[in-house]
Design an enzyme around this catalytic site. Structure first.
Site, PDB file in Angstrom:
ATOM      1  N   MET A  32       1.253  -1.105   0.027  1.00  0.00           N
ATOM      2  CA  MET A  32       0.229   0.011  -0.202  1.00  0.00           C
ATOM      3  C   MET A  32       1.030   0.897   0.182  1.00  0.00           C
ATOM      4  O   MET A  32       1.950   1.692   0.607  1.00  0.00           O
ATOM      5  CB  MET A  32      -1.249   0.031   1.366  1.00  0.00           C
ATOM      6  CG  MET A  32      -1.958   1.486   1.660  1.00  0.00           C
ATOM      7  SD  MET A  32      -2.778   1.387   2.976  1.00  0.00           S
ATOM      8  CE  MET A  32      -1.679   2.176   4.004  1.00  0.00           C
ATOM      9  N   SER A 106       3.745  -6.775   2.119  1.00  0.00           N
ATOM     10  CA  SER A 106       2.918  -6.642   2.656  1.00  0.00           C
ATOM     11  C   SER A 106       1.708  -6.704   2.121  1.00  0.00           C
ATOM     12  O   SER A 106       1.162  -7.920   1.562  1.00  0.00           O
ATOM     13  CB  SER A 106       2.629  -4.875   2.678  1.00  0.00           C
ATOM     14  OG  SER A 106       1.408  -4.419   4.045  1.00  0.00           O
ATOM     15  N   GLN A 107       0.081  -6.014   1.647  1.00  0.00           N
ATOM     16  CA  GLN A 107      -0.835  -6.529   0.956  1.00  0.00           C
ATOM     17  C   GLN A 107      -0.742  -6.412  -0.137  1.00  0.00           C
ATOM     18  O   GLN A 107      -1.852  -7.898  -0.723  1.00  0.00           O
ATOM     19  CB  GLN A 107      -1.923  -5.576   0.638  1.00  0.00           C
ATOM     20  CG  GLN A 107      -1.330  -3.957  -0.401  1.00  0.00           C
ATOM     21  CD  GLN A 107      -2.081  -2.972  -0.299  1.00  0.00           C
ATOM     22  OE1 GLN A 107      -3.836  -2.587   0.203  1.00  0.00           O
ATOM     23  NE2 GLN A 107      -3.004  -2.308  -1.291  1.00  0.00           N
ATOM     24  N   ASP A 224       7.070  -4.751  14.205  1.00  0.00           N
ATOM     25  CA  ASP A 224       5.698  -4.229  13.510  1.00  0.00           C
ATOM     26  C   ASP A 224       5.031  -2.896  13.739  1.00  0.00           C
ATOM     27  O   ASP A 224       4.696  -3.863  15.478  1.00  0.00           O
ATOM     28  CB  ASP A 224       5.291  -5.771  12.496  1.00  0.00           C
ATOM     29  CG  ASP A 224       4.610  -4.680  11.368  1.00  0.00           C
ATOM     30  OD1 ASP A 224       4.349  -3.521  11.615  1.00  0.00           O
ATOM     31  OD2 ASP A 224       4.950  -5.593  10.172  1.00  0.00           O
ATOM     32  N   HIS A 280       8.010  -2.851   9.978  1.00  0.00           N
ATOM     33  CA  HIS A 280       6.935  -2.859   8.502  1.00  0.00           C
ATOM     34  C   HIS A 280       8.233  -3.039   7.301  1.00  0.00           C
ATOM     35  O   HIS A 280       8.573  -1.619   7.185  1.00  0.00           O
ATOM     36  CB  HIS A 280       5.848  -2.923   8.819  1.00  0.00           C
ATOM     37  CG  HIS A 280       5.335  -2.861   7.797  1.00  0.00           C
ATOM     38  ND1 HIS A 280       4.479  -4.572   7.843  1.00  0.00           N
ATOM     39  CD2 HIS A 280       4.879  -2.557   6.794  1.00  0.00           C
ATOM     40  CE1 HIS A 280       3.426  -4.686   7.029  1.00  0.00           C
ATOM     41  NE2 HIS A 280       3.571  -3.814   6.498  1.00  0.00           N
TER      42      HIS A 280
END
Length: 297
Positions: A32, A106-107, A224, A280
């Site tokens: 993202m 991530s996503q 994270d 993250h």
């Protein structure tokens, strides 16, 4: 979720090259707020892999006609549509017809898992999930709800509208918002995550396709501050009915009922759980080379 911004001057690698012109192609999908070609994130990753494995073909997925559209897609384009676009790009690329490895950030890692489950041709060999939220999120970036009353209030406000048709169809992050307290609402209205996690019905094709992976590698970031709960990066989540205590993948109903075939994959040694001692998507070059490059050879 957050952009992968690191390395900068550490772009060039030292040591002997490990790859050859016979290297398995690699497909990347960003997180993202990022895009396919950011020189400080995905562009850097692509260059690192190409330097370490000379001759490898790397496709960094762009959803949209421009880099700006690609970034916007990560927020506003229906995930199922994005997965369809990715599947089409992969299927039409002649350099991928013999199969490929995939690495999502991530996503983007969730989205590539959907590609593995829905689009088995050409075959995905190894799937590397770097900070992917495979059980979704129940919190906001850098605002973990279990440590702030304000975050809890914001989370409840988002939750009250996350499963409306308008929000589900227009906001990417709502499509992997996972409410453990109102699980029936989540299962009924989640357009993306509830489907690929087999929360409504078991799609045997999804299961078969995922089990065909040689390795499914999941990376969790121990510090994270973006993903809530962070155990989602290892396919764990909150225990049902509350949002404080978590459970591992192996403790979950998804695993015990083996709706995705993950229990069988685990027993066969196909699941790999790695960690990085950072926030993250924060890791260094040496860690990347030592931990992830072996799954790309």
């Amino acid at each position: 979720m957050a952009s992968l911004l690191f390395f900068g001057s550490l772009l060039f690698l030292s040591g002997a090259a490990l790859g050859s012109n016979n290297s398995i192609p690699l497909v990347l999908w960003h997180g993202m707020g990022d895009n396919c070609c950011n020189p400080l994130s995905m562009g850097s990753i692509k260059k690192m892999v190409e330097d370490k494995l000379p001759g490898i073909y790397v496709l960094s997925l762009m959803i949209g006609k421009t880099i700006a559209e690609d970034t916007e897609s990560g927020f506003f384009v229906d995930v199922n549509k994005q997965v369809d676009i990715a599947c089409e790009k992969i299927a039409q690329d002649p350099k991928l017809k013999g199969g490929y490895n995939a690495m999502g950030f991530s996503q983007g890692a969730q989205f590539l898992r959907a590609v593995a489950q829905r689009c088995p041709v050409p075959p995905m060999k190894n799937l590397i999930s770097v900070g992917g939220q495979h059980q979704g999120v129940y919190g906001l970036p850098r605002c973990p709800g279990e440590s702030s009353h304000i975050c809890d209030w914001i989370r409840r406000a988002l939750d009250s509208g996350a499963y409306t048709d308008a929000v589900q169809k227009r906001l990417v992050q709502a499509q992997y918002w996972h409410d453990p307290i109102n699980s029936d609402l989540y299962k009924q209205h989640s357009l993306f995550l509830a489907d690929i996690n087999q929360e409504r019905v078991v799609n045997e094709t999804y299961k078969k396709n995922l089990m065909s992976l040689e390795k499914f590698v999941m990376v969790k970031f121990l510090k994270d501050t973006v993903v809530d709960p962070v155990i989602s990066e290892w396919f764990g989540f909150f225990k049902p009915g509350q949002a404080k205590e978590t459970e591992t993948l192996q403790e979950s109903a998804l695993y015990k009922e083996d709706r995705l075939g993950l229990a069988q994959m685990d027993k066969a040694g196909k699941l790999v759980f790695l960690f990085s001692d950072g926030d993250h998507l924060q890791f260094d070059q040496a860690w990347f080379n030592a931990k992830l490059i072996p799954y790309l050879q």
